[in-house]
Motif scaffolding. Structure first.
Motif, PDB file in Angstrom:
ATOM      1  N   GLU A   1      -1.960  -5.941   7.071  1.00 54.82           N
ATOM      2  CA  GLU A   1      -2.864  -5.120   7.884  1.00 54.82           C
ATOM      3  C   GLU A   1      -4.287  -5.664   7.737  1.00 54.82           C
ATOM      4  O   GLU A   1      -4.643  -6.228   6.693  1.00 54.82           O
ATOM      5  CB  GLU A   1      -2.856  -3.665   7.399  1.00 54.82           C
TER       6      GLU A   1
ATOM      7  N   TRP B   1      -7.950  -4.025   8.005  1.00 53.49           N
ATOM      8  CA  TRP B   1      -8.535  -2.685   8.139  1.00 53.49           C
ATOM      9  C   TRP B   1      -9.772  -2.717   9.042  1.00 53.49           C
ATOM     10  O   TRP B   1     -10.647  -3.596   8.909  1.00 53.49           O
ATOM     11  CB  TRP B   1      -8.914  -2.133   6.762  1.00 53.49           C
TER      12      TRP B   1
ATOM     13  N   CYS C   1       6.154  10.996   3.251  1.00 52.04           N
ATOM     14  CA  CYS C   1       6.625   9.944   4.158  1.00 52.04           C
ATOM     15  C   CYS C   1       7.525  10.543   5.235  1.00 52.04           C
ATOM     16  O   CYS C   1       8.325  11.444   4.952  1.00 52.04           O
ATOM     17  CB  CYS C   1       7.391   8.878   3.366  1.00 52.04           C
TER      18      CYS C   1
ATOM     19  N   HIS D   1       6.049   0.886   7.211  1.00 58.39           N
ATOM     20  CA  HIS D   1       4.662   0.819   7.662  1.00 58.39           C
ATOM     21  C   HIS D   1       3.762   1.256   6.513  1.00 58.39           C
ATOM     22  O   HIS D   1       3.664   2.452   6.215  1.00 58.39           O
ATOM     23  CB  HIS D   1       4.464   1.734   8.880  1.00 58.39           C
TER      24      HIS D   1
ATOM     25  N   HIS E   1       3.836   5.541   4.395  1.00 61.94           N
ATOM     26  CA  HIS E   1       3.970   6.935   4.840  1.00 61.94           C
ATOM     27  C   HIS E   1       4.913   7.084   6.022  1.00 61.94           C
ATOM     28  O   HIS E   1       5.143   8.184   6.489  1.00 61.94           O
ATOM     29  CB  HIS E   1       2.587   7.491   5.238  1.00 61.94           C
TER      30      HIS E   1
ATOM     31  N   ASN F   1       2.947  -4.395   6.830  1.00 60.63           N
ATOM     32  CA  ASN F   1       4.108  -3.902   7.554  1.00 60.63           C
ATOM     33  C   ASN F   1       5.290  -4.816   7.259  1.00 60.63           C
ATOM     34  O   ASN F   1       5.177  -6.032   7.382  1.00 60.63           O
ATOM     35  CB  ASN F   1       3.781  -3.950   9.052  1.00 60.63           C
TER      36      ASN F   1
ATOM     37  N   GLY G   1       0.867  -1.183   0.000  1.00 63.05           N
ATOM     38  CA  GLY G   1       0.000   0.000   0.000  1.00 63.05           C
ATOM     39  C   GLY G   1       0.897   1.225   0.000  1.00 63.05           C
ATOM     40  O   GLY G   1       2.068   1.163  -0.389  1.00 63.05           O
TER      41      GLY G   1
ATOM     42  N   THR H   1      -0.041   1.007   4.222  1.00 62.69           N
ATOM     43  CA  THR H   1      -1.480   0.933   4.509  1.00 62.69           C
ATOM     44  C   THR H   1      -1.998  -0.509   4.408  1.00 62.69           C
ATOM     45  O   THR H   1      -2.971  -0.871   5.050  1.00 62.69           O
ATOM     46  CB  THR H   1      -2.273   1.831   3.538  1.00 62.69           C
ATOM     47  N   LYS H   2      -1.312  -1.357   3.607  1.00 60.61           N
ATOM     48  CA  LYS H   2      -1.771  -2.748   3.456  1.00 60.61           C
ATOM     49  C   LYS H   2      -0.947  -3.750   4.251  1.00 60.61           C
ATOM     50  O   LYS H   2      -1.391  -4.876   4.485  1.00 60.61           O
ATOM     51  CB  LYS H   2      -1.699  -3.144   1.974  1.00 60.61           C
TER      52      LYS H   2
END
Ligand SMILES: NC(=O)c1ccc[n+]([C@@H]2O[C@H](COP(=O)([O-])OP(=O)(O)OC[C@H]3O[C@@H](n4cnc5c(N)ncnc54)[C@H](O)[C@@H]3O)[C@@H](O)[C@H]2O)c1
Length: 421
Positions: free
Chosen positions: A322, A324, A284, A304, A172, A309, A169, A306-307
């Protein structure tokens, strides 16, 4: 000190062939400058390659020089002064592995002398040195591999490729850490060198300010003194922040804030034992935590997304998906598949890549420009720590915007007679 005459008949005869391009089956004639802990580790791996000839070794500390000569089976001639080694025309490539304050002068001189160079990380101590090194490498058309061996790891290539393709993902936040417990401090490497007997202290100091001999400043522990290096920020930061910057596909951060000091360790060293640096890239945040006073539990490098780690180390990587839990999500479905991959022998791969590039004249995995950009990122972390304010970096001009004091740290004058050009 074991030395050979600077110019023998064979060397002069070999000089005629010095700049002949090497073919796939030719042997690369290698010399090493700086035969300390890292230098000898590299030397061992170079010596194990079938297509190298160990020709020369140089160190200002005689016991380490003698060890490197022994490792070569006695075929390498010994030198105290790197300029004598570089004068030899029958050397194709040199390993540059002394303390950081020597990297620039020796790499530039080696490029001028027509040698390809494997120079240890961090590329240099000061930002302006790095730019001058890149210019020298390009001007003299040299292959320069920076000793960021992670750049040759297949699992690092795979991890960076995945991140850049968006598999995790949007990433950031990247966290890089080096934590251990070195309380109450470092001790000098023994047996202690004896200046004037087995160590040339003046030639060890070189471009750094003249100071009386101090065994803690010398072998290995020079890392904790500003005149020679930059602490863990440049030592381990050079590895982890290099991969972070590579994954981001960015040249430099937009701004840097950092704090730190030598709060707990009492051994005479100067660089921080606790340091926190925060780098802002357009979308980021990269953080660096250095801690020598409590091992705790941290991961060396973590992305790290969004989808998912990703924890990335020399041993491999592990991706945890991840799940959600936000609006409209069931809190049960993984956003990607879990993944795991193991690593390989990074030094062997990186040295092999260097030798192959000497023959193909391609850019190596740890090209000097990348080494320079990563060293700059680490150096900015230290400059921000020292001036105590946020630095805004102009990537094109390579200077801190509107901060005369911070820019002064980009280069500090050398001790005479040494100079950068
Ligand atoms: N890539 C890696 O994983 C890795 C690991 C360790 C160290 N390093 C790097 O390797 C370099 C050396 O670190 P080290 O731990 O081996 O330090 P060290 O102190 O053990 O070795 C440095 C050697 O350079 C010699 N030296 C000093 N001035 C010299 C000169 N003018 N000419 C020739 N030799 C000179 C010293 O006498 C010493 O033997 C550093 O830049 C360090 O960051 C890289």
């Amino acid at each position: 000190m074991h030395t050979t005459p600077r110019r023998t008949f064979t060397q002069l005869a070999a000089a005629a062939f010095a700049h002949k391009p090497l073919g796939a089956n030719d042997r690369v004639r290698v010399g090493i400058i700086g035969c300390g802990g890292r230098g000898r580790g590299l030397w061992r791996t170079f010596l194990a390659q079938p297509d190298i000839a160990p020709v020369a070794a140089c160190d200002v500390y005689e016991p380490f020089l003698n060890r490197a000569i022994q490792m070569s089976g006695g075929t390498a001639s010994g030198y105290k002064d790197f300029r004598a080694l570089l004068d030899r025309k029958d050397i194709d490539a040199v390993i540059v592995a002394p303390p950081d304050h020597w990297h620039a002068i020796q790499t530039i001189e080696a490029c001028r002398a027509g040698k390809d160079v494997y120079v240890e990380k961090p590329l240099c101590r000061m930002q302006r040195e790095g730019r001058a090194m890149v210019e020298a490498a390009r001007k003299h058309n040299r292959v320069v591999q920076v000793g960021s061996q992670q750049r040759s790891g297949a699992h690092y290539h795979h991890a960076v490729g995945m991140i850049q393709a968006g598999a995790l993902g949007a990433v950031h936040h990247i966290t890089a850490n080096w934590t251990r417990n070195m309380m109450p401090g470092f001790r000098p490497v023994s047996p202690l060198p004896v200046p004037g007997k087995d160590l040339d202290w003046d030639l060890w100091l070189g471009p750094a300010p003249e100071v009386p001999f101090d065994p803690l400043r010398c072998l290995y522990n020079y890392r904790w003194f500003w005149d020679y290096s930059g602490g863990q920020m440049t030592n381990w930061g050079a590895h982890s922040l290099d991969i972070a910057r590579w994954a981001l596909g960015a040249k430099a951060p937009v701004s840097v804030a950092a704090f730190g000091g030598r709060f707990a360790i009492r051994d005479g060293g100067e660089t921080p034992d606790i340091q926190q640096a925060i780098y802002r890239f357009p979308e980021c945040i990269v953080s660096w935590t250095g801690r020598e006073v409590n091992a705790g539990k941290t991961n060396l490098l973590e992305f790290h997304g969004t989808k998912g780690n990703m924890i990335l180390t020399r041993e491999g990587f592990e991706v945890t998906p991840e799940v959600w839990t936000g609006y409209g999500q069931d809190g049960k479905t993984a956003a990607m598949a879990a993944l795991r991959e193991s690593g390989g022998n990074l030094d062997q791969l990186h040295i092999r890549n260097f030798l192959d590039c000497i023959k193909s004249r391609k850019k190596p995995h740890g090209d000097i420009e990348e080494g320079h950009l990563t060293a700059t990122m680490c150096q900015l972390g230290n400059i921000a720590t020292r001036v105590g304010r946020v630095l805004n970096w102009d990537e094109a001009k390579e200077e801190v915007i509107g901060d005369v004091e911070a820019n002064q740290w980009l280069f500090q004058p050398y001790r005479k007679p040494w100079s950068l050009t």
